[in-house]
Design a protein around this motif. Sequence first.
Motif: not given
Length: 458
Positions: A160-163, A394-397
Amino acid sequence: MNSSLSRRNFLKTAGVAAAWTVTATAAPARSANNIVRVGVIGTGVRGKYLIGNLPKSARVTAICDCATSRIAGTLEPKGTFTSVLQSFCETSATACQTYTDYRRMLDREQFDAVIIATPDHHHTLAAMLALQAGLDVYLEKPLTVSIREGRLLADMVEKTGRVLQVGSQQRTMELNRFACEFVRDGGLGQITRVELPNYPGPLPMPSLEGELATGGVDFNLFCGPTALRPHHRHLWMKEDFNVGGLLWRGWDLFRDYSGHLMTNWGAHSIDMMQYALGRDDTGPVAIEAIQPDSIEMIQKDWANKTPKPDGQHDRRFWPVAMRYADGVEVLFHGPNEPIHIYGERGTMQIRRNYYSIDSPGLITDGPDPELVEKWAGDGHVARPHLENWLDCIVTRDVPNAPVEVGHRTATVCHLANIAREINRPLRWNPDKEQFVDDEEADLKLDRPRREGFELPTE
């Protein structure tokens, strides 16, 4: 590596997690004032505490708990956390949407992220459903109640690419980060041995007959993926349920719902060990429970934390020895004291926001030890960890405690408890995440799930 590690070099890397990667994903849409809208699943002691630690960049718009009394207590005008909720909800505490079933909340609510502070046996399902819904997740440790759950959850985060930030808050404490990275980068030289507290494991599930209780709890929802049982006071936190004078969450004592202290408090010390050893993507290769000479002496270390052992053969208290592929030996023994890491240049002790070293000349410019008082005194110990999560939304880091880190830490916890249950030497393949030539032990890698609470497969 040089024999000293400067504060300047540490700060250059302190905000960078270990070398994990996630699928690039755009940040979710924000509310008009760029506030991160958060749902909270689980409003017990820990859930309320995390609400109270949220910074002003977040706003709680929905809460969920299977106990309506806890929901009411969270929103009570004179409640401890009401002022916090009033500042985070869209207009006031009463405007915060409430649910008893997190599956319904995730279906209906529009927000950006969720905090999950449920009992352990709900962690994986709640997190995977939230990830499927496109939400970023703060998930309390321990990550899972089984090793198989952890791999499925890590795969879902990657897909999913979620944090996802695991609630291992020591990963964001400056003193802990400095100490672990000092060891990881060679500050102690070659590591030979690590000693950790010997956290007790869970009790088997008893019959629990004759002491039913009520109190606004939907016990079908509480049991969730586990077998359905009547609501019993020993499965809930009640004022009259104490162990050695310590009030306990009853479910935390039993294997169906938790790994008890080994996965609860043990997750913190094991996480620091994995960090310091540079083992965030792997685990030990050999595990063995060791019968002690006196179970009574061991029990004294935990007299106010868990029920007394049931005779000399109560393996919940047995020490556990592990070995990593490079020969580093690990021993769980003794009371709740700092981790001891033994290297060729000296020995370091690490616990929450604290470290010491018996060769102080190795560190010439470490973090200020007075930060201990800063963390301990303001009542917001988890805030920097939550802030790191919100920043990454916010940054997707990658956050400081990503899912693979939490999974590998929980795996070591589970391996210790499994070794006690099996009671013979075990060999573990950390790459395949299965035991070596041991079908009986492999049966402990997963747990059956009740219909209606299955894990999503896509």
